[in-house]
Write a protein that holds these residues in place. Structure first.
Motif, PDB file in Angstrom:
ATOM      1  N   VAL A 151     -11.033   2.920   4.225  1.00  0.00           N
ATOM      2  CA  VAL A 151     -10.899   2.832   2.772  1.00  0.00           C
ATOM      3  C   VAL A 151     -10.439   1.425   2.385  1.00  0.00           C
ATOM      4  CG1 VAL A 151      -9.731   3.775   0.748  1.00  0.00           C
ATOM      5  CG2 VAL A 151     -10.308   5.276   2.672  1.00  0.00           C
ATOM      6  N   PRO A 152     -11.146   0.754   1.454  1.00  0.00           N
ATOM      7  CA  PRO A 152     -10.724  -0.588   1.021  1.00  0.00           C
ATOM      8  C   PRO A 152      -9.307  -0.565   0.455  1.00  0.00           C
ATOM      9  CG  PRO A 152     -12.947  -0.139   0.277  1.00  0.00           C
ATOM     10  CD  PRO A 152     -12.415   1.158   0.818  1.00  0.00           C
ATOM     11  N   VAL A 153      -8.589  -1.680   0.664  1.00  0.00           N
ATOM     12  CA  VAL A 153      -7.194  -1.793   0.238  1.00  0.00           C
ATOM     13  C   VAL A 153      -7.026  -2.972  -0.716  1.00  0.00           C
ATOM     14  CG1 VAL A 153      -4.822  -2.183   0.989  1.00  0.00           C
ATOM     15  CG2 VAL A 153      -6.350  -0.791   2.391  1.00  0.00           C
ATOM     16  N   GLY A 154      -6.225  -2.787  -1.757  1.00  0.00           N
ATOM     17  CA  GLY A 154      -5.920  -3.863  -2.686  1.00  0.00           C
ATOM     18  C   GLY A 154      -7.161  -4.374  -3.386  1.00  0.00           C
ATOM     19  N   ASP A 155      -7.318  -5.687  -3.430  1.00  0.00           N
ATOM     20  CA  ASP A 155      -8.506  -6.266  -4.052  1.00  0.00           C
ATOM     21  C   ASP A 155      -9.594  -6.545  -3.032  1.00  0.00           C
ATOM     22  OD1 ASP A 155      -7.467  -8.401  -2.679  1.00  0.00           O
ATOM     23  OD2 ASP A 155      -7.056  -9.629  -4.432  1.00  0.00           O
ATOM     24  N   GLY A 156      -9.360  -6.143  -1.771  1.00  0.00           N
ATOM     25  CA  GLY A 156     -10.345  -6.341  -0.715  1.00  0.00           C
ATOM     26  C   GLY A 156     -10.383  -7.744  -0.163  1.00  0.00           C
ATOM     27  N   LYS A 157      -9.553  -8.645  -0.691  1.00  0.00           N
ATOM     28  CA  LYS A 157      -9.574 -10.047  -0.276  1.00  0.00           C
ATOM     29  C   LYS A 157      -8.401 -10.377   0.646  1.00  0.00           C
ATOM     30  CE  LYS A 157     -11.851 -11.408  -4.584  1.00  0.00           C
ATOM     31  NZ  LYS A 157     -11.736 -12.215  -5.827  1.00  0.00           N
ATOM     32  N   LEU A 158      -7.184 -10.017   0.237  1.00  0.00           N
ATOM     33  CA  LEU A 158      -6.026 -10.265   1.079  1.00  0.00           C
ATOM     34  C   LEU A 158      -6.004  -9.275   2.243  1.00  0.00           C
ATOM     35  CD1 LEU A 158      -3.299 -10.775  -1.666  1.00  0.00           C
ATOM     36  CD2 LEU A 158      -4.398 -12.544  -0.280  1.00  0.00           C
ATOM     37  N   SER A 159      -5.504  -9.702   3.388  1.00  0.00           N
ATOM     38  CA  SER A 159      -5.520  -8.874   4.593  1.00  0.00           C
ATOM     39  C   SER A 159      -4.571  -7.686   4.483  1.00  0.00           C
ATOM     40  CB  SER A 159      -5.127  -9.721   5.808  1.00  0.00           C
ATOM     41  OG  SER A 159      -6.026 -10.777   6.001  1.00  0.00           O
ATOM     42  N   VAL A 165       3.993   6.022   5.709  1.00  0.00           N
ATOM     43  CA  VAL A 165       3.679   7.339   5.161  1.00  0.00           C
ATOM     44  C   VAL A 165       4.925   7.873   4.458  1.00  0.00           C
ATOM     45  CG1 VAL A 165       2.784   9.645   5.663  1.00  0.00           C
ATOM     46  CG2 VAL A 165       2.118   7.707   7.106  1.00  0.00           C
ATOM     47  N   SER A 166       4.743   8.531   3.323  1.00  0.00           N
ATOM     48  CA  SER A 166       5.873   9.134   2.626  1.00  0.00           C
ATOM     49  C   SER A 166       6.520  10.218   3.485  1.00  0.00           C
ATOM     50  CB  SER A 166       5.425   9.717   1.283  1.00  0.00           C
ATOM     51  OG  SER A 166       4.487  10.766   1.479  1.00  0.00           O
ATOM     52  N   ALA A 167       7.775  10.521   3.196  1.00  0.00           N
ATOM     53  CA  ALA A 167       8.530  11.470   4.014  1.00  0.00           C
ATOM     54  C   ALA A 167       7.932  12.870   3.996  1.00  0.00           C
ATOM     55  CB  ALA A 167       9.984  11.506   3.551  1.00  0.00           C
ATOM     56  N   ASP A 168       7.210  13.213   2.922  1.00  0.00           N
ATOM     57  CA  ASP A 168       6.579  14.531   2.851  1.00  0.00           C
ATOM     58  C   ASP A 168       5.123  14.502   3.318  1.00  0.00           C
ATOM     59  OD1 ASP A 168       5.310  13.220   0.760  1.00  0.00           O
ATOM     60  OD2 ASP A 168       6.169  14.472  -0.821  1.00  0.00           O
ATOM     61  N   GLY A 169       4.634  13.323   3.724  1.00  0.00           N
ATOM     62  CA  GLY A 169       3.273  13.201   4.246  1.00  0.00           C
ATOM     63  C   GLY A 169       2.177  13.207   3.209  1.00  0.00           C
ATOM     64  N   ARG A 170       2.521  13.182   1.915  1.00  0.00           N
ATOM     65  CA  ARG A 170       1.510  13.279   0.853  1.00  0.00           C
ATOM     66  C   ARG A 170       0.876  11.949   0.489  1.00  0.00           C
ATOM     67  NH1 ARG A 170       4.535  15.148  -3.937  1.00  0.00           N
ATOM     68  NH2 ARG A 170       2.463  15.148  -4.933  1.00  0.00           N
ATOM     69  N   PHE A 171       1.547  10.842   0.829  1.00  0.00           N
ATOM     70  CA  PHE A 171       1.065   9.533   0.400  1.00  0.00           C
ATOM     71  C   PHE A 171       1.145   8.523   1.540  1.00  0.00           C
ATOM     72  CE2 PHE A 171       2.864  11.720  -3.271  1.00  0.00           C
ATOM     73  CZ  PHE A 171       1.771  11.730  -4.136  1.00  0.00           C
ATOM     74  N   VAL A 172       0.216   7.564   1.495  1.00  0.00           N
ATOM     75  CA  VAL A 172       0.209   6.440   2.433  1.00  0.00           C
ATOM     76  C   VAL A 172       0.304   5.154   1.619  1.00  0.00           C
ATOM     77  CG1 VAL A 172      -1.204   5.133   4.077  1.00  0.00           C
ATOM     78  CG2 VAL A 172      -1.040   7.621   4.274  1.00  0.00           C
ATOM     79  N   PHE A 173       1.156   4.245   2.074  1.00  0.00           N
ATOM     80  CA  PHE A 173       1.372   2.975   1.376  1.00  0.00           C
ATOM     81  C   PHE A 173       0.909   1.830   2.273  1.00  0.00           C
ATOM     82  CE2 PHE A 173       4.752   6.000   0.315  1.00  0.00           C
ATOM     83  CZ  PHE A 173       4.548   6.148  -1.056  1.00  0.00           C
ATOM     84  N   VAL A 174       0.145   0.889   1.707  1.00  0.00           N
ATOM     85  CA  VAL A 174      -0.402  -0.233   2.467  1.00  0.00           C
ATOM     86  C   VAL A 174      -0.148  -1.527   1.705  1.00  0.00           C
ATOM     87  CG1 VAL A 174      -2.447  -1.267   3.523  1.00  0.00           C
ATOM     88  CG2 VAL A 174      -2.216   1.234   3.443  1.00  0.00           C
ATOM     89  N   GLY A 175       0.386  -2.524   2.406  1.00  0.00           N
ATOM     90  CA  GLY A 175       0.608  -3.831   1.807  1.00  0.00           C
ATOM     91  C   GLY A 175      -0.476  -4.815   2.214  1.00  0.00           C
ATOM     92  N   THR A 176      -0.810  -5.728   1.305  1.00  0.00           N
ATOM     93  CA  THR A 176      -1.789  -6.767   1.605  1.00  0.00           C
ATOM     94  C   THR A 176      -1.193  -8.133   1.304  1.00  0.00           C
ATOM     95  OG1 THR A 176      -2.775  -6.599  -0.613  1.00  0.00           O
ATOM     96  CG2 THR A 176      -3.790  -5.310   1.143  1.00  0.00           C
ATOM     97  N   GLY A 177      -1.549  -9.103   2.124  1.00  0.00           N
ATOM     98  CA  GLY A 177      -1.054 -10.458   1.916  1.00  0.00           C
ATOM     99  C   GLY A 177      -1.358 -11.310   3.128  1.00  0.00           C
ATOM    100  N   GLU A 178      -1.133 -12.602   2.998  1.00  0.00           N
ATOM    101  CA  GLU A 178      -1.323 -13.545   4.089  1.00  0.00           C
ATOM    102  C   GLU A 178       0.029 -14.173   4.422  1.00  0.00           C
ATOM    103  OE1 GLU A 178      -4.053 -13.465   5.512  1.00  0.00           O
ATOM    104  OE2 GLU A 178      -5.343 -12.588   3.974  1.00  0.00           O
ATOM    105  N   PRO A 179       0.390 -14.252   5.715  1.00  0.00           N
ATOM    106  CA  PRO A 179       1.735 -14.710   6.081  1.00  0.00           C
ATOM    107  C   PRO A 179       2.017 -16.176   5.796  1.00  0.00           C
ATOM    108  CG  PRO A 179       0.395 -14.366   8.036  1.00  0.00           C
ATOM    109  CD  PRO A 179      -0.390 -13.813   6.878  1.00  0.00           C
ATOM    110  N   PHE A 180       0.999 -16.975   5.504  1.00  0.00           N
ATOM    111  CA  PHE A 180       1.239 -18.387   5.217  1.00  0.00           C
ATOM    112  C   PHE A 180       0.546 -18.822   3.925  1.00  0.00           C
ATOM    113  CE2 PHE A 180       1.626 -17.772   9.779  1.00  0.00           C
ATOM    114  CZ  PHE A 180       2.934 -18.199   9.960  1.00  0.00           C
ATOM    115  N   SER A 181       0.357 -17.875   2.999  1.00  0.00           N
ATOM    116  CA  SER A 181      -0.259 -18.160   1.708  1.00  0.00           C
ATOM    117  C   SER A 181       0.689 -17.755   0.596  1.00  0.00           C
ATOM    118  CB  SER A 181      -1.584 -17.401   1.563  1.00  0.00           C
ATOM    119  OG  SER A 181      -2.060 -17.462   0.234  1.00  0.00           O
TER     120      SER A 181
END
Length: 365
Positions: A151-159, A165-181
């Motif tokens: 499944v695509p994440v964010g704007d599809g551009k940043l890595s 995962v949430s404590a109840d398992g209902r949601f997944v959270f994903v961060g996008t970004g570049e470590p030197f940008s």
């Protein structure tokens, strides 16, 4: 683009004979992935916090990095970065590892997380186009099978980087970004369907260089390390997975992790450092009742040249930190009830390999 970031190492004490892997460990066990050495080192943690090697390091596919245990500790899931794999291992009663499966990922795997019930594993694909997160269903034998398409994440551009995962398992959270940008990152929320596939719900802007994500055991708060903006972004998690920003905490230089103690009292942040920043080590933050963070001390505790990932023992007495370099060292600490870290007498320990990376150390027990 640099694809490496963060880890934890381990030790062989002088004069200490490794314990055979078939022997039952006397205490909790520590596992360290060594990317340059293509192995996983296993250690027994003694009552004083020393690390005793448990058998020989386990050979792996190319570049072992992020790891996560099943909730019962019976299986270990390991990403192999350059091989574009997730490897599944069965953990025996003595702490030894037996390879069960290698399954391909959609791109270079970076972050990994498992549901609270252990029925699903989620992997971020760093260089997939567009950048994405993959879901896998866990079979009864511990092996994985894909749950839908990436499944695509964010704007599809940043890595895509960290995942939780949430404590109840209902949601997944994903961060996008570049470590030197300096480009600001995004934190995306996905709802988990009954078949473990993901449905996009929302995203919020965050600081630059989004990396590690931690969720408190009670499911109320989420913390995101933003490496370029040198901060930890706290959020309150709503009943429907919505994220409400809280006051930001500073954690220079280049914070990578936002690992949370099992009792939900502290957040541990490995500050990796960069070529110009003098501040690197491990920050400890106390989680206040409203979810905001209070630093324990005014500076991080030294933990090697390029600290990448921390891991705390179940009893919260000892903390270990790996390094993303060729030193092959794991740094160990006593931790007080107030979160103050004191280096162990025999630290640092021999990791029995080199170059640990993101999510490179885990504790079982």
């Amino acid at each position: 683009m640099r694809r490496v970031l963060l880890a934890v190492a381990t030790i062989m004490l002088a004069g200490v004979v490794p314990v055979p892997a078939s022997a039952a460990p006397a205490g909790p066990t520590l596992y360290v992935s060594n990317a340059n050495s293509d192995n996983i080192s296993i250690f027994t943690i003694t009552d004083t916090g020393d690390l005793v090697p448990l058998g020989d390091p386990v050979r792996t596919a190319d570049q072992p990095r992020s790891m996560v245990f099943s909730p019962d500790g019976d299986f270990l899931y390991v990403e192999n970065g350059d091989a574009h794999l997730v490897s599944t291992y069965k953990v025996d009663s003595g702490g030894g590892l037996t390879l069960l499966q290698k399954i391909k990922t959609a791109g270079y795997p970076f972050g990994i997380a498992i549901s609270p019930t252990g029925d699903a594993v989620y992997v971020t694909n760093l260089d997939d186009e567009p950048t994405s997160v993959s879901a896998f269903t866990v079979r009864t034998d511990g092996t994985l099978k894909p749950a839908g398409d990436p499944v695509p994440v964010g704007d599809g551009k940043l890595s895509a980087r960290g995942v939780a995962v949430s404590a109840d398992g209902r949601f997944v959270f994903v961060g996008t970004g570049e470590p030197f940008s300096t480009v600001p990152g995004l934190l995306s929320t996905f709802e988990v369907r009954p078949d473990n596939t993901l449905e996009y719900r929302s995203k919020v802007p965050v600081g630059a260089g989004a990396l590690g994500i931690g969720v408190t055991p009670d499911g109320r708060f989420l913390y995101l390390a933003c490496g370029v903006s040198d901060e930890i972004r706290p959020f309150k998690i709503g009943d429907n997975g919505q994220l409400t920003p809280l006051a930001v905490a500073l954690a220079p230089d280049l914070p990578v992790s936002a690992e949370i103690s099992r009792d939900g009292r502290f957040v541990f942040v490995a500050s990796h450092g960069d070529a110009t920043g003098p501040t690197r080590g491990v920050w400890v933050f106390k989680i206040l009742t409203n979810g905001t963070l209070q630093s324990v001390g005014n500076s991080p505790t030294s933990a090697g040249g390029t600290p990448v990932w921390p891991a705390l023992t179940p009893d919260a007495r000892h903390l270990y930190v790996t390094n993303e370099d060729t030193s092959g060292k794991v740094f160990g600490f006593d931790m007080s009830k107030t979160g103050v870290l004191t280096p162990l007498a025999n630290s640092p320990f021999d990791a029995r390999g080199e170059f640990s990376m993101f999510q490179s150390v885990v504790v079982r027990g």
